[in-house]
Design a protein around this motif. Structure first.
Motif, short mmCIF file in Angstrom:
data_model
loop_
_atom_site.label_atom_id
_atom_site.label_comp_id
_atom_site.label_asym_id
_atom_site.label_seq_id
_atom_site.Cartn_x
_atom_site.Cartn_y
_atom_site.Cartn_z
N TYR A 126 26.96 60.90 -27.16
CA TYR A 126 25.75 61.23 -27.92
C TYR A 126 25.23 60.00 -28.66
O TYR A 126 24.03 59.72 -28.65
CB TYR A 126 26.05 62.35 -28.91
N ASN A 127 26.13 59.26 -29.29
CA ASN A 127 25.72 58.07 -30.03
C ASN A 127 25.09 57.02 -29.11
O ASN A 127 24.14 56.33 -29.48
CB ASN A 127 26.91 57.47 -30.77
N LYS A 128 25.64 56.91 -27.89
CA LYS A 128 25.10 55.95 -26.93
C LYS A 128 23.72 56.36 -26.42
O LYS A 128 22.88 55.51 -26.10
CB LYS A 128 26.05 55.78 -25.74
N LEU A 129 23.50 57.67 -26.31
CA LEU A 129 22.27 58.18 -25.71
C LEU A 129 21.27 58.71 -26.74
O LEU A 129 20.27 59.32 -26.36
CB LEU A 129 22.62 59.31 -24.74
N ILE A 130 21.50 58.43 -28.00
CA ILE A 130 20.72 59.07 -29.06
C ILE A 130 19.23 58.73 -28.98
O ILE A 130 18.38 59.49 -29.43
CB ILE A 130 21.29 58.70 -30.45
N ARG A 131 18.88 57.59 -28.39
CA ARG A 131 17.47 57.21 -28.29
C ARG A 131 16.76 57.88 -27.12
O ARG A 131 15.55 57.78 -27.00
CB ARG A 131 17.34 55.68 -28.17
N SER A 132 17.51 58.54 -26.28
CA SER A 132 16.91 59.21 -25.13
C SER A 132 16.34 60.56 -25.54
O SER A 132 17.01 61.35 -26.21
CB SER A 132 17.95 59.41 -24.03
N PRO A 133 15.12 60.88 -25.11
CA PRO A 133 14.54 62.19 -25.45
C PRO A 133 15.27 63.34 -24.76
O PRO A 133 15.17 64.49 -25.19
CB PRO A 133 13.10 62.08 -24.96
N ASN A 134 16.02 63.04 -23.70
CA ASN A 134 16.76 64.06 -22.97
C ASN A 134 18.27 63.97 -23.23
O ASN A 134 19.08 64.33 -22.38
CB ASN A 134 16.51 63.91 -21.46
N ARG A 135 18.62 63.48 -24.41
CA ARG A 135 20.04 63.19 -24.68
C ARG A 135 20.93 64.41 -24.55
O ARG A 135 22.07 64.28 -24.08
CB ARG A 135 20.18 62.56 -26.08
N SER A 187 17.88 59.71 -41.89
CA SER A 187 17.19 59.55 -40.61
C SER A 187 18.07 59.96 -39.43
O SER A 187 17.59 60.60 -38.48
CB SER A 187 16.72 58.10 -40.45
N ASN A 188 19.34 59.61 -39.48
CA ASN A 188 20.25 59.96 -38.39
C ASN A 188 20.70 61.42 -38.46
O ASN A 188 20.92 62.06 -37.43
CB ASN A 188 21.48 59.05 -38.43
N ALA A 189 20.82 61.94 -39.66
CA ALA A 189 21.25 63.34 -39.81
C ALA A 189 20.18 64.30 -39.30
O ALA A 189 20.50 65.33 -38.68
CB ALA A 189 21.55 63.64 -41.28
N ARG A 190 18.91 63.97 -39.54
CA ARG A 190 17.83 64.84 -39.07
C ARG A 190 17.87 65.00 -37.55
O ARG A 190 17.68 66.10 -37.03
CB ARG A 190 16.48 64.27 -39.49
N ILE A 191 18.12 63.91 -36.85
CA ILE A 191 18.17 63.97 -35.38
C ILE A 191 19.24 64.96 -34.94
O ILE A 191 19.02 65.80 -34.05
CB ILE A 191 18.47 62.57 -34.80
N ARG A 192 20.41 64.88 -35.54
CA ARG A 192 21.52 65.75 -35.15
C ARG A 192 21.27 67.20 -35.54
O ARG A 192 21.63 68.12 -34.79
CB ARG A 192 22.82 65.22 -35.75
N LEU A 193 20.68 67.43 -36.68
CA LEU A 193 20.37 68.80 -37.07
C LEU A 193 19.33 69.42 -36.14
O LEU A 193 19.44 70.60 -35.76
CB LEU A 193 19.87 68.82 -38.52
N PHE A 194 18.32 68.63 -35.77
CA PHE A 194 17.33 69.13 -34.82
C PHE A 194 18.00 69.49 -33.49
O PHE A 194 17.65 70.50 -32.86
CB PHE A 194 16.24 68.08 -34.58
N ASP A 195 18.96 68.69 -33.06
CA ASP A 195 19.63 68.94 -31.79
C ASP A 195 20.55 70.15 -31.86
O ASP A 195 20.67 70.91 -30.90
CB ASP A 195 20.40 67.70 -31.34
N ILE A 196 21.23 70.34 -32.99
CA ILE A 196 22.05 71.55 -33.16
C ILE A 196 21.15 72.78 -33.06
O ILE A 196 21.47 73.76 -32.36
CB ILE A 196 22.78 71.54 -34.52
N ARG A 197 20.02 72.71 -33.73
CA ARG A 197 19.07 73.84 -33.68
C ARG A 197 18.55 74.05 -32.26
O ARG A 197 18.42 75.19 -31.80
CB ARG A 197 17.91 73.59 -34.64
N GLU A 198 18.27 72.96 -31.55
CA GLU A 198 17.78 73.08 -30.17
C GLU A 198 18.82 73.75 -29.27
O GLU A 198 18.48 74.61 -28.45
CB GLU A 198 17.44 71.68 -29.64
N ILE A 199 20.08 73.34 -29.40
CA ILE A 199 21.14 73.97 -28.60
C ILE A 199 21.22 75.45 -28.91
O ILE A 199 21.31 76.30 -28.00
CB ILE A 199 22.49 73.29 -28.88
#
Length: 223
Positions: free
Chosen positions: A45-54, A192-204
Motif C-alpha cells: 500500500y505504501n509503495k502504491l499510495i500515489r496510484s488512483p487504483n491502489r 495528509s496521509n491519514a486522510r488517504i487511508r481513512l478514505f480507502d477504509i471507507r471505500e472498501i
C-alpha cells in the motif's frame, strides 16, 4: 475491483476445519505468518499510495484475484515458510482480505499517530490526542466485527457494523480537520496521509456493503 470479501467462501481452497493436533507452537507460527501478510499489505500500500487504483492493485499483488503479478519483495522466503505453505492450512478470519486490509490500514493510523503526537509535544492537548485514538480504535473494532459477521454469512449484520464504523471514521475526519487548523507541523504531515487511508477504509467498506446488499437482494428474489 479488488476482492475484499470472498476469501471466507466455504468452497475456497482453505481447510476450514480446526486441526486438533495443532499445538500452541503451530498456532503461534500460523499467527506470525498472518502478521507478515498484514505487513506485506501495508508495504504494498505504501509503495502504491500515489496510484488512483491502489486498492485494486494491492489486492492483485496480495493474490486475492485470479491472477497476481510478481513483485519484488525485500524479504526472502526461508525454507520453513516454503514447507509451511505446502501444508494444508486451516481457515481463520486472519486470512480474510477485509481483516488483512483493515488491520494494515488501521495499524498504520494508530502507530503513526502515537509517533506524531510525541513530536507535537504539549502543543496538542492530551484530550484531543485521545479523542482521535479512540475514534480510530472504534473504527478498527467495527471493521473486525464486520469480518466476523461476513464469516457467518450474516450480511445484514455486517452492514450494520460498517455503518457504525462510518460514524467513527467521520469523527476521525472531523478531528483531523481540527488538528490541521492548529498548524502544527508534525500533525500536518500525519493529517495528509491519514486522510488517504481513512478514505480507502471507507471505500472498501462501501464496496463490501454493496456486495452484501446484492447478496441479500438475490436471496430475497430466490425466496
Amino acid at each position: 475491483m479488488g476482492n475484499y470479501e470472498h476469501d471466507s467462501d466455504p468452497n475456497s481452497d482453505w481447510d476450514d476445519s480446526c486441526e486438533s493436533d495443532w499445538t500452541e507452537f503451530n498456532w503461534e507460527h500460523y499467527l506470525q505468518r498472518e502478521d507478515k501478510e498484514i505487513a506485506k499489505y501495508q508495504s504494498l500500500y505504501n509503495k502504491l499510495i500515489r496510484s488512483p487504483n491502489r486498492l485494486d492493485e494491492v489486492a492483485l499483488y496480495m493474490g486475492w484475484q485470479q491472477r497476481a503479478p510478481e513483485i519484488e519483495d525485500e524479504e526472502t522466503v526461508d525454507q520453513e515458510d516454503v514447507a509451511y505453505e505446502a501444508d494444508q492450512q486451516p481457515y481463520t478470519i486472519h486470512k480474510h482480505p477485509l481483516f488483512v486490509s483493515s488491520k494494515a490500514l488501521h495499524g498504520w493510523l494508530l502507530e503513526q499517530w502515537s509517533r506524531h503526537i510525541a513530536l507535537a509535544g504539549e502543543q496538542l492537548p492530551a484530550q484531543h490526542a485521545l479523542s482521535l485514538q479512540t475514534a480510530l480504535m472504534e473504527s478498527d473494532q467495527y471493521g473486525l466485527l464486520a469480518v466476523t459477521a461476513l464469516d457467518l454469512n450474516d450480511f445484514a449484520l455486517a452492514i450494520a457494523y460498517f455503518k457504525r464504523g462510518m460514524v467513527s471514521i467521520n469523527k476521525a475526519f472531523a478531528l483531523l480537520a481540527k488538528f490541521e487548523s492548529l498548524e502544527i507541523e508534525p500533525l500536518n504531515r500525519y493529517v495528509s496521509n491519514a486522510r488517504i487511508r481513512l478514505f480507502d477504509i471507507r471505500e472498501i467498506w462501501l464496496r463490501v456493503s454493496s456486495d452484501c446488499r446484492t447478496t441479500i437482494a438475490r436471496g430475497s428474489d430466490e425466496d
